[in-house]
Design a protein around this motif. Structure first.
Motif, PDB file in Angstrom:
ATOM      1  N   PRO A   2       0.781  -1.229   0.000  1.00  0.00           N
ATOM      2  CA  PRO A   2       0.000   0.000   0.000  1.00  0.00           C
ATOM      3  C   PRO A   2       0.823   1.295   0.000  1.00  0.00           C
ATOM      4  N   ILE A   3       2.119   1.228   0.231  1.00  0.00           N
ATOM      5  CA  ILE A   3       2.960   2.427   0.146  1.00  0.00           C
ATOM      6  C   ILE A   3       3.547   2.484  -1.259  1.00  0.00           C
ATOM      7  N   VAL A   4       3.282   3.576  -1.953  1.00  0.00           N
ATOM      8  CA  VAL A   4       3.753   3.764  -3.319  1.00  0.00           C
ATOM      9  C   VAL A   4       4.879   4.791  -3.304  1.00  0.00           C
ATOM     10  N   VAL A   5       5.959   4.496  -4.006  1.00  0.00           N
ATOM     11  CA  VAL A   5       7.125   5.374  -4.066  1.00  0.00           C
ATOM     12  C   VAL A   5       7.089   6.125  -5.392  1.00  0.00           C
ATOM     13  N   ASP A   6       7.112   7.450  -5.309  1.00  0.00           N
ATOM     14  CA  ASP A   6       7.020   8.301  -6.496  1.00  0.00           C
ATOM     15  C   ASP A   6       8.333   9.011  -6.818  1.00  0.00           C
ATOM     16  N   ILE A   7       9.446   8.334  -6.591  1.00  0.00           N
ATOM     17  CA  ILE A   7      10.738   8.949  -6.894  1.00  0.00           C
ATOM     18  C   ILE A   7      10.840   9.279  -8.385  1.00  0.00           C
ATOM     19  N   ASP A   8      10.305   8.421  -9.237  1.00  0.00           N
ATOM     20  CA  ASP A   8      10.392   8.663 -10.678  1.00  0.00           C
ATOM     21  C   ASP A   8       9.702   9.961 -11.083  1.00  0.00           C
ATOM     22  N   VAL A   9       8.618  10.314 -10.379  1.00  0.00           N
ATOM     23  CA  VAL A   9       7.910  11.565 -10.664  1.00  0.00           C
ATOM     24  C   VAL A   9       8.812  12.755 -10.341  1.00  0.00           C
ATOM     25  N   MET A  10       9.464  12.705  -9.184  1.00  0.00           N
ATOM     26  CA  MET A  10      10.347  13.815  -8.788  1.00  0.00           C
ATOM     27  C   MET A  10      11.577  13.875  -9.683  1.00  0.00           C
ATOM     28  N   LEU A  11      12.091  12.710 -10.087  1.00  0.00           N
ATOM     29  CA  LEU A  11      13.235  12.709 -11.008  1.00  0.00           C
ATOM     30  C   LEU A  11      12.863  13.407 -12.313  1.00  0.00           C
ATOM     31  N   ALA A  12      11.689  13.129 -12.829  1.00  0.00           N
ATOM     32  CA  ALA A  12      11.246  13.769 -14.071  1.00  0.00           C
ATOM     33  C   ALA A  12      11.089  15.268 -13.882  1.00  0.00           C
ATOM     34  N   ARG A  13      10.517  15.672 -12.761  1.00  0.00           N
ATOM     35  CA  ARG A  13      10.331  17.106 -12.495  1.00  0.00           C
ATOM     36  C   ARG A  13      11.668  17.837 -12.383  1.00  0.00           C
ATOM     37  N   ARG A  14      12.653  17.155 -11.830  1.00  0.00           N
ATOM     38  CA  ARG A  14      13.969  17.783 -11.628  1.00  0.00           C
ATOM     39  C   ARG A  14      14.914  17.534 -12.807  1.00  0.00           C
ATOM     40  N   LYS A  15      14.422  16.764 -13.795  1.00  0.00           N
ATOM     41  CA  LYS A  15      15.239  16.417 -14.972  1.00  0.00           C
ATOM     42  C   LYS A  15      16.586  15.816 -14.533  1.00  0.00           C
ATOM     43  N   MET A  16      16.482  14.803 -13.669  1.00  0.00           N
ATOM     44  CA  MET A  16      17.648  14.163 -13.085  1.00  0.00           C
ATOM     45  C   MET A  16      17.594  12.667 -13.362  1.00  0.00           C
ATOM     46  N   ALA A  50      18.019  12.579   2.827  1.00  0.00           N
ATOM     47  CA  ALA A  50      18.966  12.906   1.762  1.00  0.00           C
ATOM     48  C   ALA A  50      18.257  13.011   0.414  1.00  0.00           C
ATOM     49  N   LEU A  51      17.311  12.113   0.148  1.00  0.00           N
ATOM     50  CA  LEU A  51      16.527  12.184  -1.090  1.00  0.00           C
ATOM     51  C   LEU A  51      15.761  13.501  -1.153  1.00  0.00           C
ATOM     52  N   CYS A  52      15.130  13.882  -0.045  1.00  0.00           N
ATOM     53  CA  CYS A  52      14.370  15.129  -0.009  1.00  0.00           C
ATOM     54  C   CYS A  52      15.268  16.343  -0.192  1.00  0.00           C
ATOM     55  N   GLU A  53      16.449  16.293   0.396  1.00  0.00           N
ATOM     56  CA  GLU A  53      17.387  17.416   0.260  1.00  0.00           C
ATOM     57  C   GLU A  53      17.822  17.572  -1.194  1.00  0.00           C
ATOM     58  N   VAL A  54      18.234  16.482  -1.821  1.00  0.00           N
ATOM     59  CA  VAL A  54      18.719  16.537  -3.196  1.00  0.00           C
ATOM     60  C   VAL A  54      17.595  16.912  -4.158  1.00  0.00           C
ATOM     61  N   LEU A  55      16.400  16.354  -3.946  1.00  0.00           N
ATOM     62  CA  LEU A  55      15.277  16.610  -4.848  1.00  0.00           C
ATOM     63  C   LEU A  55      14.486  17.861  -4.473  1.00  0.00           C
ATOM     64  N   GLU A  56      14.868  18.480  -3.349  1.00  0.00           N
ATOM     65  CA  GLU A  56      14.195  19.687  -2.857  1.00  0.00           C
ATOM     66  C   GLU A  56      12.687  19.468  -2.769  1.00  0.00           C
ATOM     67  N   CYS A  57      12.319  18.454  -1.963  1.00  0.00           N
ATOM     68  CA  CYS A  57      10.911  18.102  -1.819  1.00  0.00           C
ATOM     69  C   CYS A  57      10.639  17.644  -0.392  1.00  0.00           C
ATOM     70  N   GLN A  58       9.404  17.315  -0.123  1.00  0.00           N
ATOM     71  CA  GLN A  58       8.974  16.791   1.164  1.00  0.00           C
ATOM     72  C   GLN A  58       8.817  15.270   1.066  1.00  0.00           C
ATOM     73  N   PRO A  59       8.893  14.548   2.194  1.00  0.00           N
ATOM     74  CA  PRO A  59       8.704  13.095   2.158  1.00  0.00           C
ATOM     75  C   PRO A  59       7.390  12.682   1.488  1.00  0.00           C
ATOM     76  N   GLY A  60       6.350  13.467   1.679  1.00  0.00           N
ATOM     77  CA  GLY A  60       5.061  13.170   1.065  1.00  0.00           C
ATOM     78  C   GLY A  60       5.065  13.284  -0.452  1.00  0.00           C
ATOM     79  N   ASP A  61       6.070  13.965  -1.010  1.00  0.00           N
ATOM     80  CA  ASP A  61       6.213  14.028  -2.464  1.00  0.00           C
ATOM     81  C   ASP A  61       6.788  12.727  -3.010  1.00  0.00           C
ATOM     82  N   LEU A  62       7.437  11.946  -2.145  1.00  0.00           N
ATOM     83  CA  LEU A  62       8.093  10.702  -2.563  1.00  0.00           C
ATOM     84  C   LEU A  62       7.302   9.460  -2.181  1.00  0.00           C
ATOM     85  N   LEU A  63       6.512   9.538  -1.116  1.00  0.00           N
ATOM     86  CA  LEU A  63       5.790   8.381  -0.600  1.00  0.00           C
ATOM     87  C   LEU A  63       4.315   8.706  -0.463  1.00  0.00           C
TER      88      LEU A  63
END
Length: 80
Positions: A2-16, A50-63
């Motif tokens: 039930p926990i979905v990881v949206d790292i790919d969304v943030m990577l696309a937004r940051r073009k990383m 560290a993920l939030c710092e590098v991607l400049e986001c909140q934990p809720g943006d990733l999970l």
């Protein structure tokens, strides 16, 4: 799961790339792929921070949480 990881969304937004993120966070690309693809059973708060710092986001943006149906499939919860 039930926990979905949206790292790919943030990577696309940051073009990383995954490799660049892994390098900047200090984890292996393989471990980042396990997390990104939802196969991880846990994540350290230090890694999440560290993920939030590098991607400049909140934990809720990733999970995010999605309810499971009776068959164990994730479904988006109803909005009220």
């Amino acid at each position: 799961m039930p926990i979905v990881v949206d790292i790919d969304v943030m990577l696309a937004r940051r073009k990383m790339s995954v490799g660049e993120l892994a390098d900047r966070v200090g984890i292996t690309p393989a471990n980042l792929a396990v997390l990104k693809n939802g196969r991880a059973k846990a994540v350290r708060f230090a890694t999440l921070a560290a993920l939030c710092e590098v991607l400049e986001c909140q934990p809720g943006d990733l999970l995010r949480w999605e309810a499971e149906d009776a068959a164990g499939e994730c479904r988006t919860p109803a909005r009220t």
